[in-house]
Design a protein around this motif. Structure first.
Motif, PDB file in Angstrom:
ATOM      1  N   ASN A   2       0.670  -1.198  -0.036  1.00 51.18           N
ATOM      2  CA  ASN A   2       0.173   0.207   0.207  1.00 51.18           C
ATOM      3  C   ASN A   2       0.984   1.022  -0.073  1.00 51.18           C
ATOM      4  OD1 ASN A   2      -2.208   1.261  -0.274  1.00 51.18           O
ATOM      5  ND2 ASN A   2      -3.084   1.288   1.934  1.00 51.18           N
ATOM      6  N   GLY A   3       1.886   1.315   0.890  1.00 48.10           N
ATOM      7  CA  GLY A   3       2.832   2.373   0.813  1.00 48.10           C
ATOM      8  C   GLY A   3       3.636   2.581  -0.506  1.00 48.10           C
ATOM      9  N   ARG A   5       2.358   1.972  -3.569  1.00 49.55           N
ATOM     10  CA  ARG A   5       1.317   2.725  -4.339  1.00 49.55           C
ATOM     11  C   ARG A   5       1.213   3.852  -4.140  1.00 49.55           C
ATOM     12  NH1 ARG A   5      -3.451  -1.909  -5.363  1.00 49.55           N
ATOM     13  NH2 ARG A   5      -1.958  -3.669  -6.158  1.00 49.55           N
ATOM     14  N   ARG A   6       1.359   4.334  -3.009  1.00 47.31           N
ATOM     15  CA  ARG A   6       1.078   5.909  -2.592  1.00 47.31           C
ATOM     16  C   ARG A   6       2.333   6.497  -3.087  1.00 47.31           C
ATOM     17  NH1 ARG A   6      -1.193   6.259   3.368  1.00 47.31           N
ATOM     18  NH2 ARG A   6      -3.306   5.341   3.053  1.00 47.31           N
ATOM     19  N   ILE A   7       3.501   5.942  -2.784  1.00 47.74           N
ATOM     20  CA  ILE A   7       4.749   6.660  -3.343  1.00 47.74           C
ATOM     21  C   ILE A   7       4.727   6.640  -4.898  1.00 47.74           C
ATOM     22  CG2 ILE A   7       7.161   6.418  -3.679  1.00 47.74           C
ATOM     23  CD1 ILE A   7       7.328   5.111  -0.758  1.00 47.74           C
ATOM     24  N   ALA A   9       2.146   6.654  -6.944  1.00 48.08           N
ATOM     25  CA  ALA A   9       0.883   7.711  -7.423  1.00 48.08           C
ATOM     26  C   ALA A   9       1.317   8.947  -7.158  1.00 48.08           C
ATOM     27  CB  ALA A   9      -0.463   7.369  -6.550  1.00 48.08           C
ATOM     28  N   SER A  10       2.168   9.136  -6.081  1.00 52.35           N
ATOM     29  CA  SER A  10       2.839  10.786  -5.812  1.00 52.35           C
ATOM     30  C   SER A  10       3.696  10.998  -6.967  1.00 52.35           C
ATOM     31  CB  SER A  10       3.299  10.668  -4.449  1.00 52.35           C
ATOM     32  OG  SER A  10       2.435  10.332  -3.438  1.00 52.35           O
TER      33      SER A  10
END
Length: 64
Positions: A2-3, A5-7, A9-10
């Motif tokens: 999950n982390g 994917r956030r990175i 996406a950012s």
């Protein structure tokens, strides 16, 4: 995961913003901006005339 994917996406968001950064241009118009104001003051004038007429009739009641 999950982390990560956030990175990802950012990073993609920042890359997308950087790619479109040169596409936006702001320029002043060649001609001056004209703002037309159509103001109707008829109501105020009629009110003042009616008030003046009422005062005149009250002051000169013997004439009317």
């Amino acid at each position: 995961m999950n982390g990560a994917r956030r990175i990802f996406a950012s990073v993609m968001l920042i890359a997308g913003l950087a790619a479109t950064g040169g596409c936006i241009n702001l320029e002043a118009p060649d001609e001056p901006i004209v703002i037309e104001l159509n103001i109707n003051i008829t109501q105020e004038v009629i009110y003042r005339l009616a008030d003046d007429a009422e005062n005149t009739i009250d002051e000169n009641a013997d004439i009317f």
